[in-house]
Design an enzyme around this catalytic site. Structure first.
Site, PDB file in Angstrom:
ATOM      1  N   LYS A 100       0.825  -1.207   0.000  1.00 63.02           N
ATOM      2  CA  LYS A 100       0.000   0.000   0.000  1.00 63.02           C
ATOM      3  C   LYS A 100       0.869   1.272   0.000  1.00 63.02           C
ATOM      4  O   LYS A 100       2.081   1.197   0.075  1.00 63.02           O
ATOM      5  CB  LYS A 100      -0.945  -0.021   1.215  1.00 63.02           C
ATOM      6  CG  LYS A 100      -1.954  -1.181   1.162  1.00 63.02           C
ATOM      7  CD  LYS A 100      -2.850  -1.100  -0.068  1.00 63.02           C
ATOM      8  CE  LYS A 100      -4.071  -2.002   0.003  1.00 63.02           C
ATOM      9  NZ  LYS A 100      -3.800  -3.439  -0.088  1.00 63.02           N
TER      10      LYS A 100
HETATM   11  C1  LIG Z   1     -10.011  -2.630  -1.451  1.00 60.18           C
HETATM   12  C2  LIG Z   1      -9.387  -3.380  -0.325  1.00 60.18           C
HETATM   13  N1  LIG Z   1     -10.032  -3.465   0.839  1.00 60.18           N
HETATM   14  C3  LIG Z   1      -9.505  -4.109   1.896  1.00 60.18           C
HETATM   15  C4  LIG Z   1      -8.286  -4.732   1.810  1.00 60.18           C
HETATM   16  C5  LIG Z   1      -7.749  -5.464   2.994  1.00 60.18           C
HETATM   17  O1  LIG Z   1      -6.608  -4.852   3.509  1.00 60.18           O
HETATM   18  P1  LIG Z   1      -5.702  -5.610   4.592  1.00 60.18           P
HETATM   19  O2  LIG Z   1      -4.789  -6.508   3.839  1.00 60.18           O
HETATM   20  O3  LIG Z   1      -4.963  -4.511   5.299  1.00 60.18           O
HETATM   21  O4  LIG Z   1      -6.616  -6.346   5.486  1.00 60.18           O
HETATM   22  C6  LIG Z   1      -7.571  -4.673   0.609  1.00 60.18           C
HETATM   23  C7  LIG Z   1      -6.260  -5.334   0.508  1.00 60.18           C
HETATM   24  O5  LIG Z   1      -5.610  -5.383  -0.463  1.00 60.18           O
HETATM   25  C8  LIG Z   1      -8.131  -3.991  -0.491  1.00 60.18           C
HETATM   26  O6  LIG Z   1      -7.506  -3.923  -1.670  1.00 60.18           O
END
Ligand SMILES: Cc1ncc(COP(=O)(O)O)c(C=O)c1O
Length: 385
Positions: free
Chosen positions: A187
């Site tokens: 990210k």
């Molecule tokens: C649009 C979206 N929402 C939520 C997430 C979940 O993030 P995390 O890996 O921090 O749980 C991601 C992860 O890539 C994502 O792309």
């Protein structure tokens, strides 16, 4: 085939400050949630502004789950979201026994189409989860308007959207119930794994804070630092283990300081791609502009009929030339669980399906050199002829 080193699709950008801060945590003896997590939360809420509270968690998935729990989502409730997202956005709805109701995307922005939301609302609808795809804000004015009309909550999935804006306001500071950011390794800033909930609603903040640590009424740091007996605590609900560690927060504190520098580099790369690829037949992401910030977490191009190569072949050839690409996203409605659970067909969400069929995410990250960027551009141009 290029003899050059493989250019990965994404890489984190960790510098000496992060490393030293992690070492400091390790040496301090406080390696789980503690002073650094508190500082990261304070810095993050100051960055977003607008008097938001920030609650650090160990992933955006955890953050989304906690916010839905905090707004009182129950089994059988419906939550409107996009099929063009990562499965985490929808899986948290199922954790609570509720159901995602997918609404197709706009074919240009790949964000949920606000004009289609109203039709999907039923008496069971409780909330909307817009996802700011790739780091470009959804049409939040429209979404908030429809949410108000039907008394729905809005939880923003801002996993891609630091430091994006909507009508000049930072994502996180808008008039919604809560916003959740991700600090996963790829990210725009990272803590390895991690996430942040921001909200201006003190009840949501309090509930998320308690539920991120087993439903315990005092967090560990408070327990060991307050004057009342340190062993005593109460449990008010069956909570979760979603707290961020100080080792992770140590990374986040320094990543956050660099958010604008990182953003500038991502934007430079996006601008360079836009300029160089504008002559080609492919469709470029929606144009950036001077009055809105696109976080540029992803740079997604679309192949078309003139491309003379399928999307899958394109990625294959890029890979054979030593360049990693990806696809964002395989829409949820064609993935087995979602497809079977809700009897969904490919063309139930034609814009999401068509976007998926032609989309390629090119590498865009701060550690790419200008040479790397040029290498991606020349490969794309050569493959497309
Ligand atoms: C649009 C979206 N929402 C939520 C997430 C979940 O993030 P995390 O890996 O921090 O749980 C991601 C992860 O890539 C994502 O792309």
């Amino acid at each position: 085939m290029s003899q050059k080193q493989f250019l990965p699709f994404a890489l984190p950008d960790i510098e000496e400050e992060e490393i030293q801060e992690v070492v400091d945590s390790l040496r301090s003896g406080w390696i789980t949630t503690g002073p650094k997590t508190k500082q990261f939360e304070q810095d993050f809420s100051a960055f977003i502004g607008g008097n938001v509270e920030a609650i650090a968690v160990n992933s955006a998935t955890a953050g989304l789950h906690l916010t839905l729990e905090a707004i009182g989502i129950n089994p059988g409730d419906e939550i409107i979201t996009t099929p063009y997202t990562f499965t985490a956005t929808a899986e948290v709805i199922r954790y609570l026994g509720a159901h995602p109701v997918f609404v197709d995307i706009d074919p240009v922005s790949f964000n949920i189409d606000p004009k289609k939301i109203e039709r999907a609302i039923t008496p069971q609808t409780k909330a909307i989860i817009p996802v700011h795809f790739a780091g470009l804000a959804c049409e939040m004015g429209e979404i908030i308007k429809v949410a108000r009309k039907y008394d729905l909550k809005v939880i923003e999935d801002a996993a891609h959207a630091l430091p994006a804006t909507s009508k000049g306001e930072k994502i996180g500071a808008l008039d919604t119930d809560a916003t959740v950011f991700s600090f996963y390794a790829t990210k725009t800033i990272t803590t390895g794994e991690g996430g942040m909930i921001v909200t201006r609603n003190p009840e949501i903040a309090e509930r998320c804070r308690i539920m991120r640590l087993h439903g315990i009424s005092r967090d560990v740091f408070d327990r060991y630092n307050s004057t009342s007996p340190s062993w005593h605590y109460d449990v008010i609900a069956p909570g979760y283990k979603y707290n961020l560690t100080d080792v992770a927060a140590a990374i986040g504190i320094h990543q956050l300081k660099k958010v604008w520098r990182f953003h500038e580099r991502r934007k430079q790369i996006a601008d360079r791609y836009n300029e160089a690829l504008s002559e080609s037949s492919i469709i470029l992401p929606p144009a950036d502009n001077d009055y809105e910030i696109h976080a540029w977490h992803l740079y997604v191009i679309r192949l078309n009929e003139q491309s003379r190569i399928s999307r899958d072949e394109f990625i294959q050839v890029m890979s054979s030339r030593g360049i990693g690409c990806s696809v964002h996203f395989i829409p949820l409605h064609i993935l087995t669980y979602w497809k079977e659970k809700y009897s969904l067909k490919e063309m139930d969400y034609p814009n999401a399906y068509n976007a998926y069929k032609h989309a390629v995410s090119l590498p865009i990250y701060t550690k790419m050199s200008d040479e790397d960027v040029d290498r991606v551009i020349s490969s794309v141009m050569e493959i497309l002829g």
